[in-house]
Design a protein around this motif. Structure first.
Motif: not given
Ligand code: FAD
Ligand code: MG
Ligand code: MG
Ligand code: MG
Ligand code: MG
Length: 554
Positions: A91-116
């Motif tokens: 907020e302070k820096k006026n940044k357009d950033v999305a935040y999700y309160e979640a835990e990542c349980f898998k990084i899929d490097a082949a698909k370039k995606a994270v599962h949360c």
């Protein structure tokens, strides 16, 4: 991911009937940041978020100033004073950033995606899982506790990693005092209940011990005078000394101070098992086993790997490692667009001997098959940037310049007119790689890495247009060969020892100990706060403690 594809389609569709078509505007690259600790927040604070589509995922919607966690255990500082909400940072820096309160349980490097998995709830179908895709992934997941599979530790010991841990410890300490004050408790039992055992004599264990001791002698004994004599604190350390990552003088000072304070420091002991009533320890030199009765135990011996990191390391061919191996530009080896910073990662520094022939060729501008001192001096700076071990080696051997180093390969010292062939060049440099240093798992490193990486991200477009960077020795830099590799700058470390005393190790082998160092500590830690809000809170907590003592209510 459905969401990801939809978002992509939306952003690339020209607005109907308005202005020029937008297909020329490239889609912003998606940056996903995992973790909101030291590494993650430092990256986000320095990142130019307007250049990227940024998403942040972490089960904690706040940043915690971990160096003050030990102070929270005894109420010297309040928990809320050391945390800063993540959303407030954006907020302070006026940044357009999305935040999700979640835990990542898998990084899929082949698909370039994270599962949360959501930490706060599920959708109407009862599903809390979702997938987020990325172009660049910044892994800043930190580390977890490591019990070394010692039986009973998980069940019976406290840990000190998170804010909740510190609050639990505070409550437990007070529970012990109330329990020992009950009328039907024998003296022997009182001694057991009021025996506080700290396992691990590293910075965290020592700092917690110091806090606990101050809390006991400055506050608790006044309100529990009847049981004062039964209180005892013990440190169990498997190494020869406590604080063994610090200068020896500091370790000695800490041990002496603790002894004077009546804290028992047991070095050379290993914990074998923890049960409800006893800690089984083994004397490493005699092999004898001892049962230690205790009331409360805190485990702060070693850091471990998070399961999601272990799983990811298996995917990218890094099985059986403790931390993700990155190159010197912090990119995870054998991945596309995945970077790792902080405690979950470790840089594997390229060895100079692997590139020695390339370096020789680059230096030998006239293709003579030999190098003159001038030819070597001309690329020395590049060599030192790419292989920091060269400088460290010259320093450790008290060599003044490159001529000394090269002369060591030739075997005699007609320095100025020296000419070396490839074999002599190799001989001169063959011991240099022994000076490769690993960076420690500290907030200082994580913060510097986050800052550095954001800097690289901010300049990425520019560097694509100007691929010939300052470094002529590209080595294994990959897409980043035009950035300087990350270089850790050690700014020193503190060890608060209680009783308004601290020890500090500052750059240039400067060691300082005692009361004035504690004041240095106060000022450094106040200045390091992430916001004025937490700074004011922390300083007023300290002031309140000076005047009224700690709050000993639960
Ligand atoms: P962290 O700061 O631990 O951040 C990890 C982040 O990842 C957290 O936000 C966490 O919630 C999030 N996360 C965890 N799992 C998941 C998941 N599955 N999915 C998404 N997000 C996840 N260092 C110093 O330099 N000086 C000190 O004085 C000092 N004192 C310390 C005192 C204590 C008590 C402790 C515990 C540590 C101390 N340290 C100190 C070390 C320092 O805190 C760490 O080195 C630093 O936090 C590492 O930063 P990081 O970003 O790698 O990890
Ligand atoms: Mg982090
Ligand atoms: Mg943190
Ligand atoms: Mg690290
Ligand atoms: Mg030549």
């Amino acid at each position: 991911s459905g969401g990801g594809i939809v978002a992509y389609a939306d952003s690339s569709r020209p607005e109907e009937g308005s202005g020029p078509p937008q297909q020329d505007v490239p889609r912003k690259k998606k940056v996903v940041v995992l973790g909101t600790g030291w590494g993650g927040t430092s990256f986000l604070k320095n990142l130019d978020c307007s250049r990227y589509d940024v998403k942040v995922i972490s089960p904690r919607n706040y940043f915690a100033f971990t160096p003050l966690l030990p102070s929270v255990t005894c109420g010297t500082v309040e928990a809320r004073s050391i945390v800063e909400p993540i959303r407030r940072m954006f907020e302070k820096k006026n940044k357009d950033v999305a935040y999700y309160e979640a835990e990542c349980f898998k990084i899929d490097a082949a698909k370039k995606a994270v599962h949360c998995r959501s930490a706060v709830g599920t959708n109407l179908d009862g599903n809390g899982d979702f997938e987020v895709d990325y172009d660049y992934l910044v892994v800043a997941l930190g580390a977890t506790v490591n019990t070394f599979n010692t039986p009973g530790v998980m069940e019976h010991c406290h840990f000190l990693k998170e804010v909740e841990d510190a609050q639990k410890i505070r409550k437990s300490v007070l529970d012990c005092f109330e329990k020992a004050s009950l009328p039907n408790i024998s003296e022997e039992e009182k001694r057991k209940i009021l025996h506080f055992v700290v396992i691990g004599g590293g910075p965290t264990g020592v700092e917690f011990t110091a806090e606990l001791h101050d809390f006991l002698v400055e506050d608790l004994v006044k309100i529990y005078p009847a049981i004062q004599e039964f209180v005892k604190i013990t440190i169990i350390q498997s190494g020869e000394h406590i604080l063994n990552t610090f200068d020896e003088r500091i370790a000695a000072f800490a041990e002496t101070k603790f002894q004077r304070d009546g804290i028992e420091v047991n070095t050379g002991f290993r914990v074998l098992k923890v049960s409800d009533d006893f800690i089984t320890v083994k004397n490493k030199s005699t092999g004898g086993e001892i049962l230690v009765p205790y009331g409360m135990a805190i485990w702060s011996a070693g850091i471990g790997t998070r399961p999601v990191i272990t799983d990811f390391m298996n995917q990218v061919g890094q099985a059986k490692r403790r931390a993700l191996a990155t190159n010197e530009w912090l990119r995870v080896r054998e991945t596309d667009g995945v970077y790792a910073i902080g405690d979950c990662s470790s840089i594997s520094q390229r060895k100079i001997m692997e590139d020695i022939s390339t370096i020789f060729k680059v230096a030998d501008k006239d293709n003579s098959g030999t190098l003159t001192l001038k030819e070597i001096s001309d690329i020395l700076e590049d060599i030192c940037i790419r292989y920091p071990q060269v400088e460290l080696y010259m320093k450790s051997m008290h060599m003044l310049d490159i001529a000394d180093l090269i002369a060591s390969g030739v075997g005699d010292s007609h320095k100025e007119s020296m000419v070396v062939d490839i074999e002599e060049f190799k001989n001169a440099l063959c011991h240099v790689d022994s000076q490769v240093k690993t960076v420690p798992a500290t907030a200082q490193v994580a913060a510097q890495q986050g800052y550095y990486l954001a800097d690289c991200f901010n300049k990425m477009d520019h560097c694509k247009e100007h691929p010939e960077g300052p470094l002529r020795l590209s080595g294994s830099g990959g897409d980043h060969h035009n950035f300087r590799p990350f270089r850790y700058k050690h700014l020193g470390q503190f060890a608060p020892l209680g009783g308004e005393q601290a020890a500090a190790e500052l750059p240039g082998d400067w060691v300082s100990m005692g009361h004035s160092t504690q004041w240095l500590w106060y000022s450094v830690y106040a200045s390091k706060q992430v916001s004025w809000r937490t700074r004011v809170l922390v300083v007023s907590d300290w002031t309140r403690r000076f005047i009224f003592g700690r709050d000993s209510s639960r």
